[in-house]
Design a protein around this motif. Structure first.
Motif, PDB file in Angstrom:
ATOM      1  N   LEU A 242     -65.144  -1.882  76.058  1.00 59.22           N
ATOM      2  CA  LEU A 242     -64.751  -3.292  76.087  1.00 59.22           C
ATOM      3  C   LEU A 242     -65.955  -4.174  76.389  1.00 59.22           C
ATOM      4  N   HIS A 243     -66.761  -3.749  77.351  1.00 59.45           N
ATOM      5  CA  HIS A 243     -67.972  -4.497  77.669  1.00 59.45           C
ATOM      6  C   HIS A 243     -68.908  -4.554  76.459  1.00 59.45           C
ATOM      7  N   ALA A 244     -69.043  -3.412  75.777  1.00 58.92           N
ATOM      8  CA  ALA A 244     -69.943  -3.372  74.623  1.00 58.92           C
ATOM      9  C   ALA A 244     -69.437  -4.273  73.499  1.00 58.92           C
ATOM     10  N   SER A 248     -71.310  -7.940  76.461  1.00 59.90           N
ATOM     11  CA  SER A 248     -71.656  -8.274  77.838  1.00 59.90           C
ATOM     12  C   SER A 248     -73.009  -7.675  78.226  1.00 59.90           C
ATOM     13  N   SER A 249     -73.528  -8.165  79.310  1.00 58.85           N
ATOM     14  CA  SER A 249     -74.805  -7.675  79.798  1.00 58.85           C
ATOM     15  C   SER A 249     -74.731  -7.407  81.288  1.00 58.85           C
ATOM     16  N   ARG A 250     -75.580  -6.482  81.758  1.00 56.84           N
ATOM     17  CA  ARG A 250     -75.717  -6.209  83.176  1.00 56.84           C
ATOM     18  C   ARG A 250     -76.911  -6.999  83.691  1.00 56.84           C
ATOM     19  N   SER A 284     -75.131  -4.062  78.435  1.00 57.87           N
ATOM     20  CA  SER A 284     -74.300  -3.271  79.342  1.00 57.87           C
ATOM     21  C   SER A 284     -74.293  -1.792  79.000  1.00 57.87           C
ATOM     22  N   ASP A 285     -74.560  -1.448  77.723  1.00 57.16           N
ATOM     23  CA  ASP A 285     -74.552  -0.038  77.341  1.00 57.16           C
ATOM     24  C   ASP A 285     -75.927   0.604  77.442  1.00 57.16           C
ATOM     25  N   ALA A 286     -76.916  -0.144  77.959  1.00 57.68           N
ATOM     26  CA  ALA A 286     -78.268   0.400  78.111  1.00 57.68           C
ATOM     27  C   ALA A 286     -78.440   0.974  79.513  1.00 57.68           C
ATOM     28  N   SER A 287     -79.326   1.952  79.634  1.00 60.18           N
ATOM     29  CA  SER A 287     -79.609   2.539  80.944  1.00 60.18           C
ATOM     30  C   SER A 287     -80.515   1.611  81.743  1.00 60.18           C
ATOM     31  N   ALA A 288     -80.220   1.491  83.026  1.00 62.90           N
ATOM     32  CA  ALA A 288     -81.038   0.647  83.897  1.00 62.90           C
ATOM     33  C   ALA A 288     -82.297   1.368  84.367  1.00 62.90           C
ATOM     34  N   ALA A 289     -82.302   2.695  84.294  1.00 61.61           N
ATOM     35  CA  ALA A 289     -83.397   3.481  84.871  1.00 61.61           C
ATOM     36  C   ALA A 289     -84.778   3.092  84.339  1.00 61.61           C
ATOM     37  N   PRO A 290     -84.993   3.044  82.997  1.00 60.68           N
ATOM     38  CA  PRO A 290     -86.339   2.699  82.530  1.00 60.68           C
ATOM     39  C   PRO A 290     -86.766   1.277  82.899  1.00 60.68           C
ATOM     40  N   ILE A 291     -85.804   0.348  82.978  1.00 56.85           N
ATOM     41  CA  ILE A 291     -86.133  -1.025  83.351  1.00 56.85           C
ATOM     42  C   ILE A 291     -86.539  -1.085  84.817  1.00 56.85           C
ATOM     43  N   VAL A 292     -85.780  -0.394  85.673  1.00 56.58           N
ATOM     44  CA  VAL A 292     -86.111  -0.352  87.097  1.00 56.58           C
ATOM     45  C   VAL A 292     -87.489   0.288  87.297  1.00 56.58           C
TER      46      VAL A 292
END
Length: 323
Positions: A242-244, A248-250, A284-292
């Motif tokens: 639903l978010h995708a 939506s974005s995180r 929202s469907d992307a991983s936060a790990a590489p950005i962090v």
């Protein structure tokens, strides 16, 4: 080899229309309009699922629930709950379902809460030992001990809602329909009720169909969401999906040691800057790990956190696209 029992709730091309008469200026007789409250609605729910059934006011949620319980007869399509036709086999179905209809109580207004529960035990013919066990557990988990001897009319909205939920579950239903179950509850009570419903599902496999405007209930309880608008389903799938679909974005909230120019890392975009704090949005469907990792390696970070997208905004975007 056992055969597949099929879905517990099976809805196929369901429709319900209402005749509405209205006055027209210059005409003596009222004009009859046909309103399609539900149309071409199809979905199924397996035993043990916890499903959020959401939509704006007037979307057809309550009409659907009334057809699932046999209160309303469909004008088209078909519906089966536990293999039963709700409108034709209401008595048999009543023993297998539980219902909480928002502002409408199933309790006896002038009786103490305990007496209402005792009457339900007789109506559903619940074995005494099972009744005592269920009542004791639900009263403890929903914190109703102090209200058992209080007439229902003197209960607060939140207390009555907890009483209605207990009443709906005393006979061990296979499926329970909940309409705004956390209305009138404070934050602590909401959390306690959500924990109770999760435990009920995990321990007893009770199927849950939840309609609510408190979307935190959906996020806390349901892995699957059905979104209904203008009487038909516009989305049926996971919360993540639903978010995708809603685009939506995180948000990554970064507190730097000192103020700095907007952070520049792949996969994220700075949305706002206030002193040393910066807000970065990413899909929202992307991983936060590489950005962090990219932020931490290139900047002096004091703290960071991730904010999940607001499901209310996602649904609003979904409706606007449909409109």
């Amino acid at each position: 080899m056992s055969s597949d029992p099929g879905p517990l709730i099976d809805v196929r091309d369901l429709a319900r229309t209402f005749d509405v008469r209205r006055r027209v200026e210059g005409k003596r007789r009222r004009v009859r309009d046909e309103v399609h409250a539900v149309h071409d609605l199809t979905f199924s729910v397996a035993a043990g699922e916890m499903v959020g059934y959401i939509g704006p006011n007037g979307a057809g949620k309550s009409t659907t629930i009334k057809m699932l319980t046999g209160i309303l007869v469909p004008t088209g399509g078909q519906v089966r709950v536990g293999g039963l036709d709700p409108s034709r086999e209401r008595v048999q179905l009543a023993r297998r379902i539980g219902v909480v209809f928002g502002q409408r109580s199933t309790l006896w207004w002038d009786l103490p809460l305990r007496d209402s529960f005792d009457l339900l035990q007789k109506m559903y013919r619940i074995p005494p030992a099972r009744y005592r066990e269920n009542l004791a557990r639900f009263v403890e988990l929903l914190d109703l001990g102090a209200q058992l001897d209080t007439p229902v009319r003197q209960l607060s909205l939140g207390q009555r809602m907890r009483g209605d939920i207990t009443a709906a579950l005393l006979h061990d239903p296979e499926v329970i329909y909940l309409d705004e179950p956390t209305i009138g509850l404070d934050v602590v009570s909401k959390g306690r009720l959500r924990e109770f419903l999760r435990a009920l599902n995990q321990e007893r496999g009770t199927t849950l169909l939840l309609t609510t405007h408190d979307l935190q209930d959906i996020e806390a309880l349901c892995d699957r969401v059905i979104v209904i608008d203008h009487g038909t389903s516009v989305y049926d799938g996971s919360l993540a999906g639903l978010h995708a679909q809603g685009g939506s974005s995180r948000t990554l909230v970064v507190d730097l040691v000192d103020e700095a120019a907007p952070i520049d890392v792949p996969g994220a975009q700075v949305r706002n800057v206030e002193g040393p704090r910066q807000w970065l949005s990413f899909p929202s469907d992307a991983s936060a790990a590489p950005i962090v990792a990219a932020v931490a390696s290139a900047y002096d970070v004091a703290d960071l956190s991730i904010q999940e997208p607001d499901i209310e905004d996602v649904i609003r975007e979904l409706y606007s696209r449909g409109a």
